[in-house]
Design a protein around this motif. Structure first.
Motif, mmCIF file in Angstrom:
data_model
loop_
_atom_site.group_PDB
_atom_site.id
_atom_site.type_symbol
_atom_site.label_atom_id
_atom_site.label_comp_id
_atom_site.label_asym_id
_atom_site.label_seq_id
_atom_site.Cartn_x
_atom_site.Cartn_y
_atom_site.Cartn_z
ATOM 1 N N PHE A 142 27.281 37.678 28.374
ATOM 2 C CA PHE A 142 26.426 38.745 28.899
ATOM 3 C C PHE A 142 25.024 38.646 28.312
ATOM 4 C CE2 PHE A 142 24.554 42.972 28.350
ATOM 5 C CZ PHE A 142 24.431 43.349 29.689
ATOM 6 N N ARG A 143 24.949 38.576 26.980
ATOM 7 C CA ARG A 143 23.629 38.453 26.358
ATOM 8 C C ARG A 143 22.955 37.165 26.785
ATOM 9 N NH1 ARG A 143 26.439 40.913 21.905
ATOM 10 N NH2 ARG A 143 27.166 38.846 21.310
ATOM 11 N N GLY A 144 23.748 36.109 26.918
ATOM 12 C CA GLY A 144 23.187 34.835 27.332
ATOM 13 C C GLY A 144 22.541 34.903 28.705
ATOM 14 N N ALA A 145 23.201 35.569 29.663
ATOM 15 C CA ALA A 145 22.639 35.685 31.009
ATOM 16 C C ALA A 145 21.309 36.437 30.983
ATOM 17 C CB ALA A 145 23.629 36.388 31.936
ATOM 18 N N VAL A 146 21.252 37.503 30.183
ATOM 19 C CA VAL A 146 19.991 38.252 30.055
ATOM 20 C C VAL A 146 18.927 37.385 29.407
ATOM 21 C CG1 VAL A 146 18.884 40.258 29.004
ATOM 22 C CG2 VAL A 146 21.185 40.460 29.964
ATOM 23 N N ASN A 147 19.318 36.666 28.356
ATOM 24 C CA ASN A 147 18.361 35.807 27.664
ATOM 25 C C ASN A 147 17.882 34.651 28.536
ATOM 26 O OD1 ASN A 147 18.520 37.364 25.355
ATOM 27 N ND2 ASN A 147 20.068 36.091 24.375
ATOM 28 N N ASP A 148 18.702 34.221 29.500
ATOM 29 C CA ASP A 148 18.308 33.133 30.397
ATOM 30 C C ASP A 148 17.319 33.591 31.461
ATOM 31 O OD1 ASP A 148 20.050 31.430 29.091
ATOM 32 O OD2 ASP A 148 21.690 31.750 30.512
ATOM 33 N N LEU A 149 17.353 34.872 31.791
ATOM 34 C CA LEU A 149 16.608 35.359 32.953
ATOM 35 C C LEU A 149 15.100 35.207 32.782
ATOM 36 C CD1 LEU A 149 16.995 36.692 35.706
ATOM 37 C CD2 LEU A 149 16.843 38.923 34.562
ATOM 38 N N PHE A 150 14.571 35.647 31.653
ATOM 39 C CA PHE A 150 13.121 35.673 31.500
ATOM 40 C C PHE A 150 12.507 34.284 31.310
ATOM 41 C CE2 PHE A 150 14.401 40.017 30.602
ATOM 42 C CZ PHE A 150 13.499 40.728 31.378
ATOM 43 N N PRO A 151 13.132 33.372 30.564
ATOM 44 C CA PRO A 151 12.577 32.022 30.508
ATOM 45 C C PRO A 151 12.493 31.365 31.888
ATOM 46 C CG PRO A 151 14.122 32.335 28.730
ATOM 47 C CD PRO A 151 14.216 33.550 29.592
ATOM 48 N N TYR A 152 13.403 31.748 32.792
ATOM 49 C CA TYR A 152 13.346 31.211 34.149
ATOM 50 C C TYR A 152 12.014 31.548 34.814
ATOM 51 C CZ TYR A 152 13.999 31.082 39.185
ATOM 52 O OH TYR A 152 13.823 30.851 40.526
ATOM 53 N N PHE A 153 11.568 32.777 34.630
ATOM 54 C CA PHE A 153 10.303 33.164 35.256
ATOM 55 C C PHE A 153 9.121 32.432 34.642
ATOM 56 C CE2 PHE A 153 13.032 36.583 36.654
ATOM 57 C CZ PHE A 153 12.621 36.771 37.962
ATOM 58 N N LEU A 154 9.202 32.107 33.369
ATOM 59 C CA LEU A 154 8.140 31.312 32.764
ATOM 60 C C LEU A 154 8.133 29.886 33.309
ATOM 61 C CD1 LEU A 154 8.249 32.391 29.000
ATOM 62 C CD2 LEU A 154 6.588 33.053 30.731
ATOM 63 N N LEU A 155 9.319 29.299 33.446
ATOM 64 C CA LEU A 155 9.422 27.927 33.933
ATOM 65 C C LEU A 155 8.983 27.802 35.390
ATOM 66 C CD1 LEU A 155 12.846 26.863 32.379
ATOM 67 C CD2 LEU A 155 10.595 26.010 31.729
ATOM 68 N N THR A 156 9.250 28.827 36.176
ATOM 69 C CA THR A 156 8.934 28.753 37.608
ATOM 70 C C THR A 156 7.619 29.423 37.952
ATOM 71 O OG1 THR A 156 10.263 30.754 38.001
ATOM 72 C CG2 THR A 156 11.361 28.611 38.274
ATOM 73 N N LEU A 157 6.845 29.818 36.939
ATOM 74 C CA LEU A 157 5.574 30.481 37.211
ATOM 75 C C LEU A 157 4.632 29.635 38.076
ATOM 76 C CD1 LEU A 157 3.706 32.891 36.785
ATOM 77 C CD2 LEU A 157 2.993 31.874 34.602
ATOM 78 N N PRO A 158 4.463 28.328 37.812
ATOM 79 C CA PRO A 158 3.596 27.530 38.696
ATOM 80 C C PRO A 158 4.077 27.543 40.147
ATOM 81 C CG PRO A 158 4.074 26.330 36.685
ATOM 82 C CD PRO A 158 4.984 27.519 36.697
ATOM 83 N N LEU A 159 5.403 27.462 40.328
ATOM 84 C CA LEU A 159 5.952 27.487 41.685
ATOM 85 C C LEU A 159 5.713 28.838 42.342
ATOM 86 C CD1 LEU A 159 7.595 26.135 43.914
ATOM 87 C CD2 LEU A 159 9.668 26.860 42.723
ATOM 88 N N MET A 160 5.880 29.901 41.564
ATOM 89 C CA MET A 160 5.619 31.241 42.103
ATOM 90 C C MET A 160 4.199 31.354 42.638
ATOM 91 S SD MET A 160 7.309 33.828 39.340
ATOM 92 C CE MET A 160 8.964 33.613 38.728
ATOM 93 N N LEU A 161 3.249 30.841 41.869
ATOM 94 C CA LEU A 161 1.857 30.929 42.295
ATOM 95 C C LEU A 161 1.632 30.213 43.620
ATOM 96 C CD1 LEU A 161 0.078 30.373 38.851
ATOM 97 C CD2 LEU A 161 0.388 32.519 40.092
ATOM 98 N N VAL A 162 2.251 29.065 43.778
ATOM 99 C CA VAL A 162 2.126 28.329 45.037
ATOM 100 C C VAL A 162 2.745 29.127 46.178
ATOM 101 C CG1 VAL A 162 2.828 26.257 46.289
ATOM 102 C CG2 VAL A 162 2.032 26.084 43.923
#
Length: 632
Positions: A52-72
């Motif tokens: 459970f904690r792992g899933a929460v901890n995984d969520l926010f780094p995902y948004f950092l990693l995909t930030l360039p893609l989000m901008l596009v």
């Protein structure tokens, strides 16, 4: 048929599902690998909490990693248009899938070596790419692994995108809701603090590897006064003076902030040559059937049987053995600005007329070692100074230990020819992944693991001492052999003391009687112990003390990670951690840490620990550990 009216959001959603699935799989693999460390607290509630904690901890780094893609996705009006658009989008998905799967392969390999998620060691690996890439290439089947990752990513991309392309609405319109969600989540990612349980192993399992790497990079150097509990300067100075008071020494002045001492000799002066061999990753637990030479040597040496390493890295060992200091948080002083011109073991040797040399089989720019030693008055002899004809075997980290010891012998011969006493700091590398060494030296095949590497290093040390015994300088030479740190400092707690126990042998047949010193002591105590044996009087800026002068109940040792700082006494472990956290626990050598201690005794132990670390930090930061500041 269901139509994906917001293809942009769905595309990001597919990547998110892949990210969470990969991290859950990694967490499962690590959970199996760490099962032995979880036996005392393993239950389904613990496992559920990890995921459970792992899933929460995984969520926010995902948004950092995909930030360039989000901008596009947010800025481009039309997407997926035509064959080219779909190829670009599919290739983008494949690249992310490769990155996710590569991390899934790398994390278990890193855990197997360090029992941790990516940390500051991984940060160093990104900096020193030459040695690290060679080490990885020699340790693992890189090409097959990369090919497997690429192929697996292609299969995953095909399975995920095939139904997406059939159902996605074209062209994909921009969505204000997607813009708002991405903006909020990205801001949250930068403010995010991971959910972390107290237990070290479950905390590591719940962590996200990418975030751990980012966090280690950001926190690689910590200001003690900013992150740790600080006591009044006058109180810290008074406690430090108490900690450093011993028979045969007196402080330079009565100033309350004075830590420098005049050390008075307790025996006639002797000026032997000194060869200090620092063995990579040699913990006391590695001595046994694979180390016959060291076993025999132990019976002929002065042994410090309760010696503790200060940290988990080679640069920490160098710091303790040369500067005789507690390990201040963050990076070792060896790697920091201002590491030159310090009062060190070399200062004392050179005052006595010695030639001082750092001898290393690799390239000493790694971890800033050459700059540190050269900046503190040592000659440098590293891989670039060893003639090609004298090299019989190399791997990612340099020449094999036999070649290194032959270089040390040549250097000693030259110093003897010049009629100068010499001090050598010799750092080995063979007991390091990929654990390769010349064939035919030991019964365990090269490259099969640490057991073989330890056996080879033991063999090389035995051969070195046999060759040294034929030299005219041998009878007047002291050999000091110790580890820089253990092969693994990970355990069920943040600072498991038993994982910091390293051997230390002081060998000089006919001059230093074999004995065992059972007083708890630190790596940082080796320099003053040697000078005590030699009958030297000198001015000291060291925090270390002679193990020969400490009474059993005065024993203490410092142990640390890059954030957690500890001080051991014969019956306690005190820890300091960010932000202003501390704890005191019962402890008996060499068992695991016991229950927490409270009350006045705990407060006194905490303040003594704070005095050591706070003073070391302040003295270094304020330039008072410089050689000229200590000696004036």
């Amino acid at each position: 048929m269901i139509r994906f009216n917001n293809a942009r959001g769905c595309f990001l959603g597919l990547l998110l599902i892949l990210w969470l699935a990969v991290n859950a799989a990694v967490r499962t693999v690590l959970l199996v690998m760490a099962h032995g460390s979880l036996q005392d607290s393993f239950d389904w509630l613990t496992v559920t909490g990890i995921y459970f904690r792992g899933a929460v901890n995984d969520l926010f780094p995902y948004f950092l990693l995909t930030l360039p893609l989000m901008l596009v996705l947010l800025l481009k009006k039309r997407l997926w248009g035509g064959r080219t658009g779909r190829i670009v989008a599919s290739a983008t998905f494949w690249v992310y899938a490769c990155a996710f799967l590569f991390g899934a392969v790398a994390e278990p390999l890193f855990w197997n070596e360090f029992s941790s998620r990516f940390n500051f060691i991984a940060v160093d690996y990104l900096i020193y790419t030459t040695e690290v890439m060679r080490n990885i290439a020699e340790s693992y089947p890189v090409i097959p692994l990369l090919a497997a990752v690429a192929a697996s990513a292609a299969i995953v991309s095909l399975l995920a995108l095939r139904p997406f392309w059939k159902r996605a609405a074209l062209p994909a319109p921009r969505s204000p809701r997607l813009l708002a969600v991405c903006f909020v989540m990205t801001c949250a990612a930068f403010l995010y603090s991971p959910l972390a349980p107290q237990d070290r192993v479950t905390r590591e399992l719940s962590a996200n590897g990418v975030w751990s790497l980012f966090s280690a990079y950001r926190n690689n150097e910590l200001d003690y006064r900013e992150f740790y509990r600080v006591i009044d300067d006058s109180r810290a100075a008074a406690l430090l003076r108490e900690n450093l008071t011993e028979e045969g020494t007196r402080f330079v002045s009565d100033d309350a902030g004075e830590w420098r001492r005049e050390v008075r000799a307790s025996r006639p002066e002797w000026k032997p040559n000194v060869i200090q061999i620092v063995v990579e990753s040699l913990g006391s637990d590695l001595l046994g059937e694979n180390t016959p030479n060291l076993n025999a040597l132990a019976g002929q040496s002065l042994q410090l049987t309760r010696l503790m390493a200060t940290g988990t890295r080679t640069v920490r060992g160098i710091e303790a053995l040369t500067l005789s200091l507690p390990p201040t948080p963050g990076s070792s002083i060896v790697r920091r600005p201002g590491c030159e011109g310090l009062f060190s073991v070399g200062t004392v040797f050179r005052e006595k007329g010695y030639d001082t040399a750092f001898i290393y089989g690799g390239y000493g720019y790694f971890d800033n070692m050459n700059a540190f030693f050269a900046g503190n008055g040592f000659r440098i002899v590293d891989r670039s100074d060893i003639p090609r004809e004298n090299v019989t075997f190399t791997n990612a980290w340099g020449v094999c230990d036999e070649d290194l010891f032959h270089a040390a012998l040549r250097d000693a011969d030259e110093s003897f020819r010049q009629k100068r006493p010499f001090y050598q700091f010799v750092l080995t590398t063979s007991n390091h992944r990929p654990f390769t060494y010349p064939d035919g030296k030991v019964s365990i095949p090269s490259g099969t693991g640490r057991r073989g590497a330890v056996a080879y290093t033991d063999y090389a040390i035995g051969e070195f001492l046999r060759e040294a015994a034929s030299r005219p300088w041998f009878a007047d030479t002291v050999f000091v052999i110790s580890g820089d740190h253990t092969s693994s400092a990970a355990g069920h707690t943040d600072l498991p003391p038993e994982r910091y126990h390293i051997p230390a042998l002081i060998y000089c047949p006919g001059r230093i009687a074999p004995a065992e010193v059972d007083t708890l002591c630190s790596q940082a105590d080796i320099p003053p112990t040697l000078f005590d044996l030699f009958g030297w009087s000198y001015r000291s800026g060291f925090f270390g003390r002679s193990a020969l002068r400490m009474k059993p109940d005065e024993g203490r040792a410092w142990i640390s990670t890059y954030q957690i700082l500890g001080r051991l006494t014969p019956d306690s472990l005190t820890t300091l951690a960010p932000v202003e956290q501390s704890g005191v626990f019962g402890w008996t050598f060499p068992d695991r840490v016991g229950s927490a201690l409270k009350g006045e005794q705990a407060e006194v132990l905490t303040q003594r620990t704070e005095a050591d670390y706070q003073s070391a930090h302040d003295l270094f930061k304020n330039g008072r550990l410089k050689e000229n500041a200590v000696l004036r």
